[in-house]
Scaffold this motif. Structure first.
Motif, PDB file in Angstrom:
ATOM      1  N   MET A 182      52.735  53.810 190.468  1.00  0.00           N
ATOM      2  CA  MET A 182      51.520  52.962 189.984  1.00  0.00           C
ATOM      3  C   MET A 182      51.760  51.353 190.410  1.00  0.00           C
ATOM      4  N   SER A 183      52.633  51.070 191.250  1.00  0.00           N
ATOM      5  CA  SER A 183      52.616  49.705 191.695  1.00  0.00           C
ATOM      6  C   SER A 183      52.805  49.649 193.108  1.00  0.00           C
ATOM      7  N   ARG A 184      52.389  48.476 193.785  1.00  0.00           N
ATOM      8  CA  ARG A 184      52.326  48.171 195.200  1.00  0.00           C
ATOM      9  C   ARG A 184      53.148  46.987 195.440  1.00  0.00           C
ATOM     10  N   ASN A 185      53.663  47.007 196.579  1.00  0.00           N
ATOM     11  CA  ASN A 185      54.468  45.825 197.060  1.00  0.00           C
ATOM     12  C   ASN A 185      53.535  44.889 198.140  1.00  0.00           C
ATOM     13  N   ILE A 186      54.063  43.694 198.147  1.00  0.00           N
ATOM     14  CA  ILE A 186      53.212  42.831 199.143  1.00  0.00           C
ATOM     15  C   ILE A 186      54.300  42.305 200.067  1.00  0.00           C
ATOM     16  N   HIS A 187      54.320  42.574 201.458  1.00  0.00           N
ATOM     17  CA  HIS A 187      55.139  42.054 202.563  1.00  0.00           C
ATOM     18  C   HIS A 187      54.649  40.749 203.015  1.00  0.00           C
ATOM     19  N   GLY A 188      55.507  39.889 203.438  1.00  0.00           N
ATOM     20  CA  GLY A 188      54.947  38.695 204.078  1.00  0.00           C
ATOM     21  C   GLY A 188      56.215  37.597 204.368  1.00  0.00           C
ATOM     22  N   GLY A 189      57.275  38.014 203.935  1.00  0.00           N
ATOM     23  CA  GLY A 189      58.522  36.926 204.514  1.00  0.00           C
ATOM     24  C   GLY A 189      58.789  36.002 203.028  1.00  0.00           C
ATOM     25  N   ARG A 190      59.552  34.911 203.635  1.00  0.00           N
ATOM     26  CA  ARG A 190      60.147  34.060 202.523  1.00  0.00           C
ATOM     27  C   ARG A 190      58.747  33.441 201.716  1.00  0.00           C
ATOM     28  N   PHE A 191      57.896  33.011 202.315  1.00  0.00           N
ATOM     29  CA  PHE A 191      56.830  32.089 201.901  1.00  0.00           C
ATOM     30  C   PHE A 191      56.109  32.939 200.665  1.00  0.00           C
TER      31      PHE A 191
ATOM     32  N   GLN B  29      56.971  44.166 193.367  1.00  0.00           N
ATOM     33  CA  GLN B  29      56.567  44.918 192.169  1.00  0.00           C
ATOM     34  C   GLN B  29      57.248  46.059 191.890  1.00  0.00           C
ATOM     35  N   ILE B  30      57.581  46.929 192.858  1.00  0.00           N
ATOM     36  CA  ILE B  30      58.143  48.085 192.749  1.00  0.00           C
ATOM     37  C   ILE B  30      59.639  48.101 192.143  1.00  0.00           C
ATOM     38  N   GLU B  31      60.348  47.170 192.848  1.00  0.00           N
ATOM     39  CA  GLU B  31      61.689  47.151 192.415  1.00  0.00           C
ATOM     40  C   GLU B  31      61.825  46.276 191.264  1.00  0.00           C
ATOM     41  N   HIS B  32      60.943  45.283 190.945  1.00  0.00           N
ATOM     42  CA  HIS B  32      60.838  44.663 189.563  1.00  0.00           C
ATOM     43  C   HIS B  32      60.730  45.637 188.378  1.00  0.00           C
ATOM     44  N   HIS B  33      59.679  46.554 188.718  1.00  0.00           N
ATOM     45  CA  HIS B  33      59.365  47.514 187.592  1.00  0.00           C
ATOM     46  C   HIS B  33      60.422  48.532 187.376  1.00  0.00           C
TER      47      HIS B  33
ATOM     48  N   PRO C 208      67.704  39.691 188.834  1.00  0.00           N
ATOM     49  CA  PRO C 208      67.601  38.493 189.258  1.00  0.00           C
ATOM     50  C   PRO C 208      66.635  38.652 190.414  1.00  0.00           C
ATOM     51  N   ARG C 209      65.550  37.651 190.466  1.00  0.00           N
ATOM     52  CA  ARG C 209      64.362  37.536 191.610  1.00  0.00           C
ATOM     53  C   ARG C 209      65.072  37.372 192.762  1.00  0.00           C
ATOM     54  N   PRO C 210      66.244  36.780 193.324  1.00  0.00           N
ATOM     55  CA  PRO C 210      66.487  36.800 194.595  1.00  0.00           C
ATOM     56  C   PRO C 210      67.221  37.926 194.964  1.00  0.00           C
ATOM     57  N   THR C 211      67.609  39.040 194.174  1.00  0.00           N
ATOM     58  CA  THR C 211      68.061  40.318 194.305  1.00  0.00           C
ATOM     59  C   THR C 211      67.338  41.285 194.924  1.00  0.00           C
ATOM     60  N   LEU C 212      65.857  40.998 194.364  1.00  0.00           N
ATOM     61  CA  LEU C 212      65.010  42.082 194.817  1.00  0.00           C
ATOM     62  C   LEU C 212      64.633  42.481 196.257  1.00  0.00           C
ATOM     63  N   ARG C 213      64.904  41.202 196.809  1.00  0.00           N
ATOM     64  CA  ARG C 213      64.697  41.715 198.496  1.00  0.00           C
ATOM     65  C   ARG C 213      65.791  42.492 198.936  1.00  0.00           C
ATOM     66  N   LYS C 214      66.862  42.426 198.405  1.00  0.00           N
ATOM     67  CA  LYS C 214      68.310  43.101 198.887  1.00  0.00           C
ATOM     68  C   LYS C 214      68.315  44.452 198.503  1.00  0.00           C
ATOM     69  N   VAL C 215      67.785  44.722 197.314  1.00  0.00           N
ATOM     70  CA  VAL C 215      67.512  46.191 196.814  1.00  0.00           C
ATOM     71  C   VAL C 215      66.192  47.038 197.662  1.00  0.00           C
ATOM     72  N   GLN C 216      65.214  46.169 197.846  1.00  0.00           N
ATOM     73  CA  GLN C 216      64.095  46.968 198.484  1.00  0.00           C
ATOM     74  C   GLN C 216      64.193  48.029 199.551  1.00  0.00           C
ATOM     75  N   PRO C 217      65.104  47.773 200.570  1.00  0.00           N
ATOM     76  CA  PRO C 217      65.288  48.857 201.401  1.00  0.00           C
ATOM     77  C   PRO C 217      65.958  50.022 200.732  1.00  0.00           C
ATOM     78  N   ILE C 218      66.942  49.855 199.982  1.00  0.00           N
ATOM     79  CA  ILE C 218      67.678  51.057 199.204  1.00  0.00           C
ATOM     80  C   ILE C 218      66.645  51.810 198.429  1.00  0.00           C
ATOM     81  N   VAL C 219      65.689  51.077 197.768  1.00  0.00           N
ATOM     82  CA  VAL C 219      64.769  51.844 196.901  1.00  0.00           C
ATOM     83  C   VAL C 219      63.780  52.565 197.891  1.00  0.00           C
ATOM     84  N   ARG C 220      63.124  51.933 198.889  1.00  0.00           N
ATOM     85  CA  ARG C 220      62.259  52.409 199.577  1.00  0.00           C
ATOM     86  C   ARG C 220      62.685  53.834 200.452  1.00  0.00           C
TER      87      ARG C 220
END
Length: 355
Positions: free
Chosen positions: A266-275, A286-290, A296-308
């Motif tokens: 039910m969630s969708r991620n948005i790619h686009g870099g640091r900005f 959003q997927i990792e956050h849910h 913590p917010r800065p860790t979401l980027r690190k966990v994304q490839p694991i979740v995907r």
């Protein structure tokens, strides 16, 4: 893992899948607090908040104050992201510290009740895109489901058919809507003691803001400043939340869904870099956050490839698009919600469980 695959109960199997993922994430230390990051963020937004008002005082009676209004809206958006993180208890180990940080940021700097926000947002996290359960599907101005669209007639029906194109103009009213709903919540009959405390904090902030604005500026410029600030704040905040779920599958009200698939499908991620990370306050993950709301917010980027990779390995659809593509999806979905929006009973979850 073969034992899980052989399990005849698909819901139990999917529950076990989330348990395995959560264990991996925890063992990698990805749920550890990042207090240095957050203290730095809080200090920067406080400096920016004060800087805006120094700028307002220095500019005086000038239409360049509208630039300060836009800057103030951007600062308040970042404050809102920090309050959101604290409400999810991402900053401190102590629940009390997190809750009071959220209250002070939301109530003291923005003028919105964190109790109201947390109540609404927690229900959304518990059942994203589920009919009759997700409060984000029940916004009177916009029809998010075919059932809502079918009940509309006349001018309202005509507007619903074009609501996608009206979505961004309507977001300019979102800031005002947040204030109205927040004040109504803390002053409702039966409000708790802590909500009444929040109410005093919220009204003090709103009162001081308006008093300063009309003391420093003539009425015309003060109203223009206020209107632009609310409009930009609404667009920035609403535009950060809208791309994450709108146009994704709807879940029938009575359907029971395991946690992993409820949050991912039910969630969708948005790619686009640091900005994009900065502009959306980490909500683009959003997927990792849910899946891990207290991460913590800065860790979401690190966990994304694991979740995907984990979702791909277990056949769970993982959606990630660009920001522009996400807005196109949202606009198209809203324009056609009553015509060709997905039937909730054709949600891929139903197929998965039947399988």
């Amino acid at each position: 893992m073969s034992q899980l695959v052989a399990d005849s109960n698909p819901q139990q199997r999917f529950t076990n899948l989330y348990t395995d993922l959560a264990r991996t994430v925890r063992e990698l230390g990805l749920l550890r607090r990042r207090q240095g990051y957050y203290w730095t963020r809080i200090a920067l937004v406080l400096v920016a908040f004060a800087g805006v008002w120094v700028g307002v005082g220095l500019l005086g009676n000038s239409w360049f104050q509208l630039l300060m209004a836009g800057a103030f809206a951007l600062v308040l958006t970042q404050v809102a992201f920090l309050s959101h993180d604290s409400s999810h208890r991402q900053i401190f180990e102590s629940a009390k510290w997190n809750d009071w940080t959220a209250r002070l940021l939301a109530g003291g700097l923005i003028g919105i009740s964190s109790a109201w926000w947390k109540s609404k947002h927690s229900r959304h996290h518990a059942a994203p895109n589920q009919l009759n359960r997700d409060p984000d599907l029940d916004i009177g101005v916009i029809a998010f489901t075919p059932e809502q669209a079918a009940r509309r007639t006349g001018l309202q029906k005509w507007l619903t058919a074009r609501q996608g194109w009206l979505f961004f103009p309507l977001l300019t009213l979102e800031g005002l809507s947040l204030y109205v709903s927040s004040v109504g919540h803390v002053f409702r009959r039966g409000a708790s003691k802590i909500e009444r405390v929040e109410g005093a904090l919220v009204m003090s902030r709103i009162g001081i803001y308006l008093a300063l604005l009309f003391f420093l500026l003539p009425p015309g410029k003060a109203f223009a400043f206020l209107g632009l600030q609310l409009a930009v704040f609404g667009v920035c905040l609403g535009g950060s939340f809208a791309p994450n779920h709108k146009g994704m599958p709807l879940v029938p009200a009575s359907m029971k869904v395991d946690f992993l698939r409820r949050q991912v499908l039910m969630s969708r991620n948005i790619h686009g870099g640091r900005f994009t990370d900065f502009a959306m306050g980490g909500l683009n993950y959003q997927i990792e956050h849910h899946l891990f709301p207290s991460m913590p917010r800065p860790t979401l980027r690190k966990v994304q490839p694991i979740v995907r990779e984990y979702c791909e390995r277990h056949g769970v659809a993982y959606t990630e698009v660009s920001l522009v593509a996400s807005y196109k999806i949202v606009i198209d979905y809203l324009n056609n919600v009553g015509l060709r929006a997905r039937d909730p009973f054709q949600c891929p979850l139903a197929t998965a469980y039947r399988g």
